[in-house]
Design a protein around this motif. Structure first.
Motif, short mmCIF file in Angstrom:
data_model
loop_
_atom_site.label_atom_id
_atom_site.label_comp_id
_atom_site.label_asym_id
_atom_site.label_seq_id
_atom_site.Cartn_x
_atom_site.Cartn_y
_atom_site.Cartn_z
N ASN A 112 1.22 -3.42 11.02
CA ASN A 112 1.49 -2.32 10.14
C ASN A 112 0.50 -1.73 9.13
O ASN A 112 0.83 -0.87 8.14
CB ASN A 112 2.51 -2.58 9.34
N CYS A 113 -0.79 -2.40 9.02
CA CYS A 113 -1.90 -2.13 8.18
C CYS A 113 -2.24 -0.58 8.30
O CYS A 113 -2.62 -0.33 9.43
CB CYS A 113 -2.98 -3.15 8.41
N ARG A 114 -2.36 -0.03 7.17
CA ARG A 114 -3.08 1.41 7.33
C ARG A 114 -4.21 1.56 6.38
O ARG A 114 -3.97 0.83 5.40
CB ARG A 114 -2.03 2.39 6.87
N GLY A 115 -5.12 2.19 6.70
CA GLY A 115 -6.36 2.29 5.92
C GLY A 115 -7.39 1.65 6.50
O GLY A 115 -7.89 1.75 7.48
N GLU A 116 -8.16 0.87 5.51
CA GLU A 116 -9.45 0.14 5.80
C GLU A 116 -9.30 -0.67 7.12
O GLU A 116 -8.50 -1.57 7.16
CB GLU A 116 -9.97 -0.53 4.66
N GLU A 117 -10.11 -0.69 8.13
CA GLU A 117 -10.01 -1.28 9.06
C GLU A 117 -10.27 -2.89 8.95
O GLU A 117 -9.97 -3.63 9.68
CB GLU A 117 -10.68 -0.71 10.33
N GLY A 122 3.52 -3.75 3.25
CA GLY A 122 2.64 -2.46 3.21
C GLY A 122 1.56 -2.38 2.21
O GLY A 122 0.83 -1.56 2.20
N LYS A 138 -7.31 -4.92 8.28
CA LYS A 138 -6.48 -5.06 9.44
C LYS A 138 -6.82 -6.07 10.43
O LYS A 138 -6.15 -6.94 11.01
CB LYS A 138 -6.14 -3.63 10.02
N GLN A 150 1.72 -7.89 9.08
CA GLN A 150 0.96 -7.08 8.17
C GLN A 150 -0.20 -6.64 8.88
O GLN A 150 -0.39 -5.31 8.56
CB GLN A 150 0.50 -8.26 7.28
#
Length: 279
Positions: A48-53, A136, A56, A45
């Motif tokens: 592959n996390c995109r967006g808010e750091e 995702g 992640k 997870q």
């Protein structure tokens, strides 16, 4: 980048070897809800996390901690297997109840791992990548994480009461405490995401987009004997997102048609059409 330190996160020691318990501990290492599963789930997870750091970073923090938990359990299993031999397995099998329930100690601990932990569950079934969820969608994934931690902590709690070894119990108490905190973390993240986007996944497909199917979103169909299921907030009152009111349908009736599929071609040899003969 990962960097391994030789020290374990918490001290792991046993009072005495116990090959039978080593087999049981395999479940919380390589079972469906074991540490290998949450380790891989959180890391994938995070990868592959995109967006808010911050999400992640949270995923990578907890996933990396779970790598340490896998190492802790391997150390625990190794200590429980210290001095184990084929004779121990034969001795265990002398007790009919033990032989029936456990089948003796795990022979793979002798034959495959050389008295070490294995990426398997307590019955020797290999760990499976299909155990993990990494969709995702952050809210969907966080809910899966809460579920995984709930099941994993439950299993460790059950194991805790299967041994009187205080050294083993001390390790389990550390794991139980961390699993409790991880549940707090996922609940906090879930609450924040629900406040941002709503409680239904995916938020990007809103209720109004369902058009003529709106009523189906609020009806509780009683499809078992009795009506006890009507007594709960899932059957009466407002939906959690405030978009409608629940309705309890005590005697639901089908709303669709009776299917009438076409008979497939005779070359499929279905024998549904007795007249069809292929030459």
């Amino acid at each position: 980048m990962f960097r391994h330190q030789k020290e374990l996160q918490f001290e792991v020691k046993v009072d005495r070897p116990d090959p039978m318990l080593a087999r049981q501990v395999q479940e919380v290492l390589g079972g469906q809800f074991g540490e290998m599963t949450v380790m891989m789930q959180y890391l994938f997870q995070g990868f592959n996390c995109r967006g808010e750091e911050k999400y992640k970073d949270m995923l990578m923090d907890i996933g990396t901690e779970e790598i340490g938990h896998v190492e802790m359990l391997c150390s625990l299993i190794s200590q429980l297997l210290d001095g184990a031999s084929p004779e121990d397995q034969a001795e265990a099998a002398k007790d009919p109840a033990t032989a029936a329930i456990m089948g003796g100690i795990n022979p793979q601990h002798l034959l495959v791992s050389g008295l070490g932990g294995l990426p398997t569950n307590s019955n020797g079934v290999p760990w499976n990548g299909s155990y993990i969820v990494a969709s995702g969608n952050l809210l969907a994934d966080m809910r899966s994480n809460l579920h995984a931690e709930s099941q994993g902590r439950l299993q460790v709690a059950r194991l805790y009461h299967m041994t009187k070894d205080e050294g083993v119990r001390a390790t389990f108490r550390k794991m139980l405490a961390r699993d409790r905190y991880h549940q707090y973390q996922w609940m906090a993240a879930i609450s924040e995401l629900e406040e941002k986007n709503g409680v239904v996944v995916p938020a990007s497909f809103p209720p109004e987009a369902e058009m003529e199917s709106q009523s189906e979103a609020y009806e509780f169909w009683n499809l078992s004997e009795g009506e006890e299921s009507s007594d709960g907030p899932w059957a009466t009152g407002s939906a959690p997102d405030g978009t409608g009111e629940f309705v309890y349908v005590a005697k639901p009736v089908p709303k669709g048609q009776i299917p009438n599929p076409k008979i497939p071609g005779a070359e499929l040899h279905h024998d549904l059409d007795g007249k069809a003969v292929l030459k």
